[in-house]
Write a protein that holds these residues in place. Structure first.
Motif, PDB file in Angstrom:
ATOM      1  N   SER A  37       0.829  -1.208   0.000  1.00  0.00           N
ATOM      2  CA  SER A  37       0.000   0.000   0.000  1.00  0.00           C
ATOM      3  C   SER A  37       0.864   1.260   0.000  1.00  0.00           C
ATOM      4  CB  SER A  37      -0.932   0.000   1.208  1.00  0.00           C
ATOM      5  OG  SER A  37      -1.786  -1.122   1.202  1.00  0.00           O
ATOM      6  N   SER A  38       1.903   1.252   0.811  1.00  0.00           N
ATOM      7  CA  SER A  38       2.795   2.415   0.852  1.00  0.00           C
ATOM      8  C   SER A  38       3.543   2.569  -0.463  1.00  0.00           C
ATOM      9  CB  SER A  38       3.794   2.264   2.002  1.00  0.00           C
ATOM     10  OG  SER A  38       3.123   2.187   3.244  1.00  0.00           O
ATOM     11  N   ALA A  39       3.949   1.440  -1.061  1.00  0.00           N
ATOM     12  CA  ALA A  39       4.635   1.501  -2.352  1.00  0.00           C
ATOM     13  C   ALA A  39       3.716   2.031  -3.445  1.00  0.00           C
ATOM     14  CB  ALA A  39       5.154   0.114  -2.742  1.00  0.00           C
ATOM     15  N   ALA A  40       2.417   1.782  -3.298  1.00  0.00           N
ATOM     16  CA  ALA A  40       1.447   2.267  -4.277  1.00  0.00           C
ATOM     17  C   ALA A  40       1.106   3.737  -4.074  1.00  0.00           C
ATOM     18  CB  ALA A  40       0.176   1.423  -4.226  1.00  0.00           C
ATOM     19  N   GLY A  41       1.627   4.357  -3.019  1.00  0.00           N
ATOM     20  CA  GLY A  41       1.425   5.791  -2.815  1.00  0.00           C
ATOM     21  C   GLY A  41       0.308   6.149  -1.861  1.00  0.00           C
TER      22      GLY A  41
END
Length: 502
Positions: A19-23
């Motif tokens: 989720s964090s990698a997806a922004g």
């Protein structure tokens, strides 16, 4: 059990990492997600283990695992797919916090499902082989006797030889006692009476739900901050919030812009949501200050043509600039750029506090002067006390309607107050709550109809989910919980959790 908890931990890492990698950003609401994933993961783990325990001991390890995945695996697949679809549809919301939470939940539930059917499933194979070989669970290198005599850990300890019972204690209690209790005639009658009655009462409670938000909701009960809130409620209950009417533009010398800008004072003052005589307009103040003055003495550069303007040179400034005399307009506006900004500078020299209502562009000066042009200006006022969410939304909408009447040449004009961040929530929260609940229930219905393969059974599942959510809404009203962004997240979450208990 230990490896089951590890698989849940891996699912949490997958959720937060992807989720964090997806922004998507982490919010305070998202911090409760690990506890939700622990509940879902432990439930899936017990479903798999329980089904494995039910398999006959005579079967091979391969047959036991195949039957377990064929029955319990299908069950957790259906519930996981339903949860994922429900939260994926919830991610279409316009509320950023809810969108972020739903995305984190989608990755988390998918991660948990994959860990259960791969990592934990593989561990169950090793455990089944251990049991088949009559090895201790706490020390797998020991092969123990199946006799019921005392073992290395005692007659009932972890290393006791009889590792897997045909019937667990909890299952025995439910099957022998609880199920028989529910089968009694008078219990069935009471169930058919009490549950519809509870449902009806909760429907009434749900219709009385109101939307509200308070910082008190997030403050611990023993915090001194609550005393600060109490003092404010007692002594400053009628003190409204500051209001700013902000205009971003560079056409301040146009007569139509000045007329509209000064006209805002009376229009805003007439608003039922603004305190009387609380409006402060810097441009109106400038013209009031100029009104009745015979002369205003200011300085211009030596290359400015005072003859064409008809100005009389009175002398020389200390910095070498010439002094001129200007008679303010009586029935008009200062449309000449030099006139306007020179008069503004003279006014600000006498009213220094007004500078806080202007944003100047130091890199864009008025010709023949060193005066920076205005990038933005604001009119200040004070809102009345707005006690309810409905009046707060009405005030925000009414003020926006006022600024929408500004001429296009004025630039971008809008009202602003810090509390508008929460008023925006109130304006859309009811719609978003209804849409997200409907979408989540639709996801449950779709998966149920497709995966269960029985129309009546699927309808019963959907009916139960609907009743659970209505009961939840009704109990929210009885317990004093209001509709806000936090409660809406939990309502959507409740649908996903309810699916796990089919």
């Amino acid at each position: 059990a230990f490896t089951g908890v590890i698989s849940i931990g891996l699912a949490i890492v997958i959720s937060f990492g992807l989720s964090s990698a997806a922004g998507f950003f982490l919010t305070p609401v998202t911090n409760v997600l690990p506890f939700i994933l622990i509940g879902i993961g432990v439930d899936d783990m017990f479903v798999l283990v329980s089904e494995l325990e039910r398999q006959p001991k005579s079967l091979s390890v391969e047959e036991k695992i195949a039957r377990t995945m064929g029955h319990a695996g299908v069950s957790i697949t259906i519930t996981s797919l339903t949860d994922v679809l429900a939260f994926a549809l919830g991610a279409t919301t316009t509320l950023p916090a809810l969108k972020s939470f739903c995305v984190f939940a989608v990755f988390g539930i998918l991660g948990d499902f994959l860990m259960q059917i791969t990592f934990f499933g593989a561990v169950m194979v090793f455990d089944a082989r251990r049991i088949k070989q009559n090895r201790a669970d706490c020390l797998c290198c020991l092969r123990l006797s199946m006799d019921k005599g005392p073992g290395p850990c005692g007659s009932t300890g972890c290393c006791y030889g009889k590792f897997m019972k045909e019937e667990g204690v909890l299952r025995s209690i439910i099957e022998r006692y609880y199920s028989r209790f529910l089968s009694r005639k008078w219990v069935k009658i009471m169930t058919l009476i009490l549950f519809p009655a509870l449902f009806g009462v909760c429907i009434w409670g749900a219709t009385n739900l109101k939307q509200d938000f308070s910082f008190r909701f997030f403050v611990p009960g023993d915090s001194y901050l609550l005393d600060v809130f109490d003092v404010g409620d007692i002594y400053f209950a009628e003190q409204g919030q500051p209001l700013n009417i902000v205009t971003e533009g560079d056409s301040w010398t146009l007569s139509e812009v000045q007329a509209a800008y000064i006209g805002y004072s009376s229009t805003i003052n007439q608003s039922p949501f603004v305190k009387n005589d609380s409006v402060s307009n810097w441009m109106e103040g400038m013209y009031d200050w100029l009104d009745g003055r015979a002369t205003v003495t200011i300085c211009v550069t030596n290359d400015f043509n005072t003859t064409i303007k008809g100005w009389t040179v009175l002398g020389t400034c200390t910095d070498g600039k010439r002094i001129r005399r200007n008679v303010p307009p009586i029935n008009g506006y200062l449309t000449d750029e030099v006139d306007f900004y020179e008069m503004l500078e003279a006014y600000l020299a006498q009213r220094a506090s007004v500078n806080g209502n202007l944003v100047r562009d130091e890199n864009n000066t008025v010709p023949f002067t060193t005066i920076p042009r205005i990038k933005a200006g604001r009119i200040t006022a004070t809102l009345k006390n707005l006690p309810t969410a409905d009046t707060q939304v009405a005030a925000m909408v009414a003020l926006r309607n006022i600024t929408d009447t500004a001429p296009s040449s004025m630039g971008y004009t809008y009202p602003y107050n810090f509390e508008f961040l929460y008023f925006e929530q109130y304006a859309v929260i009811e719609h978003e709550a209804i849409v997200n609940v409907v979408l989540a229930i639709s996801a449950v219905a779709l998966i149920s109809f497709v995966m269960i393969g029985n129309l009546i059974g699927a309808l019963y599942v959907v009916l139960c989910i609907v009743m659970i959510d209505i009961d939840l809404l009704g109990l929210m009203w009885f317990t004093g919980v209001t509709i806000n962004s936090v409660s809406v997240v939990n309502i959507v979450l409740a649908i996903g959790l309810a699916v796990d208990y089919w």
